[in-house]
Write a protein that holds these residues in place. Structure first.
Motif, PDB file in Angstrom:
ATOM      1  N   ALA A   1       0.724  -1.370   0.183  1.00 47.10           N
ATOM      2  CA  ALA A   1      -0.247   0.116  -0.424  1.00 47.10           C
ATOM      3  C   ALA A   1       0.674   1.032  -0.169  1.00 47.10           C
ATOM      4  O   ALA A   1       1.862   1.625   0.835  1.00 47.10           O
ATOM      5  N   ARG A   2       0.537   2.556  -0.362  1.00 46.56           N
ATOM      6  CA  ARG A   2       0.666   3.467  -0.448  1.00 46.56           C
ATOM      7  C   ARG A   2       0.084   4.755   0.678  1.00 46.56           C
ATOM      8  O   ARG A   2      -0.672   4.495   1.179  1.00 46.56           O
ATOM      9  N   ILE A   3       0.571   4.932   1.633  1.00 44.37           N
ATOM     10  CA  ILE A   3       0.394   5.415   2.526  1.00 44.37           C
ATOM     11  C   ILE A   3       1.060   7.327   2.338  1.00 44.37           C
ATOM     12  O   ILE A   3       0.927   7.873   1.883  1.00 44.37           O
ATOM     13  N   ARG A   4      -0.488   8.113   3.251  1.00 40.87           N
ATOM     14  CA  ARG A   4      -0.305   9.325   2.956  1.00 40.87           C
ATOM     15  C   ARG A   4      -1.016  10.116   4.198  1.00 40.87           C
ATOM     16  O   ARG A   4      -1.661   9.224   4.767  1.00 40.87           O
TER      17      ARG A   4
ATOM     18  N   VAL B   1       0.536  -2.698   5.262  1.00 40.82           N
ATOM     19  CA  VAL B   1       1.206  -2.043   5.375  1.00 40.82           C
ATOM     20  C   VAL B   1       2.201  -3.176   7.283  1.00 40.82           C
ATOM     21  O   VAL B   1       1.237  -3.289   7.699  1.00 40.82           O
ATOM     22  N   VAL B   2       3.226  -3.118   7.395  1.00 40.09           N
ATOM     23  CA  VAL B   2       3.822  -3.451   8.547  1.00 40.09           C
ATOM     24  C   VAL B   2       4.651  -2.486   9.385  1.00 40.09           C
ATOM     25  O   VAL B   2       5.342  -2.043   8.942  1.00 40.09           O
ATOM     26  N   LEU B   3       4.009  -1.961  10.937  1.00 43.27           N
ATOM     27  CA  LEU B   3       4.872  -1.020  11.786  1.00 43.27           C
ATOM     28  C   LEU B   3       5.282  -2.149  12.716  1.00 43.27           C
ATOM     29  O   LEU B   3       5.383  -2.866  13.496  1.00 43.27           O
ATOM     30  N   PHE B   4       7.084  -1.354  12.917  1.00 44.16           N
ATOM     31  CA  PHE B   4       7.297  -1.941  13.320  1.00 44.16           C
ATOM     32  C   PHE B   4       8.266  -0.380  14.961  1.00 44.16           C
ATOM     33  O   PHE B   4       8.900   0.302  13.834  1.00 44.16           O
TER      34      PHE B   4
ATOM     35  N   THR C   1       5.176  -3.075   2.772  1.00 43.84           N
ATOM     36  CA  THR C   1       5.394  -1.345   2.875  1.00 43.84           C
ATOM     37  C   THR C   1       6.222  -1.518   4.248  1.00 43.84           C
ATOM     38  O   THR C   1       5.211  -1.885   5.163  1.00 43.84           O
ATOM     39  N   THR C   2       6.472  -1.020   4.333  1.00 46.17           N
ATOM     40  CA  THR C   2       7.101  -0.768   6.073  1.00 46.17           C
ATOM     41  C   THR C   2       6.996   0.095   6.660  1.00 46.17           C
ATOM     42  O   THR C   2       7.899   1.081   5.797  1.00 46.17           O
TER      43      THR C   2
END
Length: 263
Positions: free
Chosen positions: A12-15, A177-180, A208-209
């Motif tokens: 995905a694209r993040i905005r 999206v994967v968030l760390f 997408t991270t």
């Protein structure tokens, strides 16, 4: 066995625009703007209290912003106009469903096996068939180098292995999206490398991270885009070669010097 590429959803694209957040009288985010392209890694750097983790938690709506817009592909929420009650929760939940979070602490269920920990979310939260979730979980365990530990319990694993299970658990939800959130901060130094290697491998697979980390050299290797935050604002952003290798802002240079050359 299912091919790993078939496991991955379309990245995905993040905005993010105008993100603001306060806790009581403390204003933590003061207007955050950035964009992450599909299949890229964005790294958030900055001192403690700069707002990095709040940005990350806002993307997953674990912290609800006071105002600002977050979009993950076609799912977009304007928090300034978010409805109250069920309608607002429904919008927030749609946004939250786009991402998976890997926390500092492993947060595994101690009384369940590694495989059961990974299967729990897809079956209970997403209603997927158990057989499908188990097959996917085995593929993910192979991917994080733990294909032979599915029947083990968390106490039988090292901290690095537990964190790799945490990564597999997040991926099992098939997020866009994967968030760390500082995924190595709770680990002994000798275990950090094995976790960073898994994250670096994900970056090469077009996930997408977004990563909050103090591991500057790792950030330099993995990041397509780096944000340096301080005092709830983005002081500097750009490619890692610029922000880490040749920063423009004095505040960025002083931070990097303190981390990389503490003597």
């Amino acid at each position: 066995m299912t091919d790993t590429a078939e496991q991955n959803p379309e990245p995905a694209r993040i905005r993010v625009h105008g993100l603001e957040k306060s806790f009581g009288d403390q204003k933590v985010l003061r207007g955050i703007d950035f964009e992450s392209r599909r299949g890229t890694s964005t790294v958030l750097l900055g001192p403690s209290g700069s707002g990095k983790t709040t940005v990350l938690r806002s993307l997953n709506v674990l912290d609800t912003p006071d105002r600002g817009v977050i979009g993950i592909d076609d799912v977009e929420v304007d928090f300034a106009t978010l409805p109250a009650g069920k309608a607002g929760r429904r919008e927030s939940n749609r946004l939250r469903a786009q991402s998976g979070m890997v926390f500092q602490a492993h947060n595994l269920f101690p009384h369940r096996t590694v495989l059961e920990n990974i299967v729990e979310g897809p079956v209970v939260a997403q209603g997927r068939p158990r057989e499908e979730a188990v097959a996917d979980a085995r593929v993910l365990l192979d991917q994080v180098g733990l294909g032979d530990r599915g029947d083990a319990y968390p106490f039988q694993l090292s901290g690095g292995q537990q964190q790799r299970v945490g990564i597999a658990r997040a991926l099992a939800l098939k997020p866009r999206v994967v968030l760390f959130d500082e995924p190595t901060s709770a680990l002994d130094p000798e275990l950090v490398g094995e976790v960073l290697a898994v994250i670096k491998d994900l970056a090469t697979q077009d996930w997408t991270t977004v990563i909050v980390t103090h591991e500057i050299r790792f950030a330099e290797q993995v990041a397509d885009h780096v944000l340096f935050l301080d005092g709830g604002v983005i002081v500097e952003q750009g490619p890692s070669a610029q922000v880490i290798g040749d920063p423009v802002e004095d505040r960025t240079r002083r931070f990097l010097k303190r981390i990389l050359d503490p003597g």
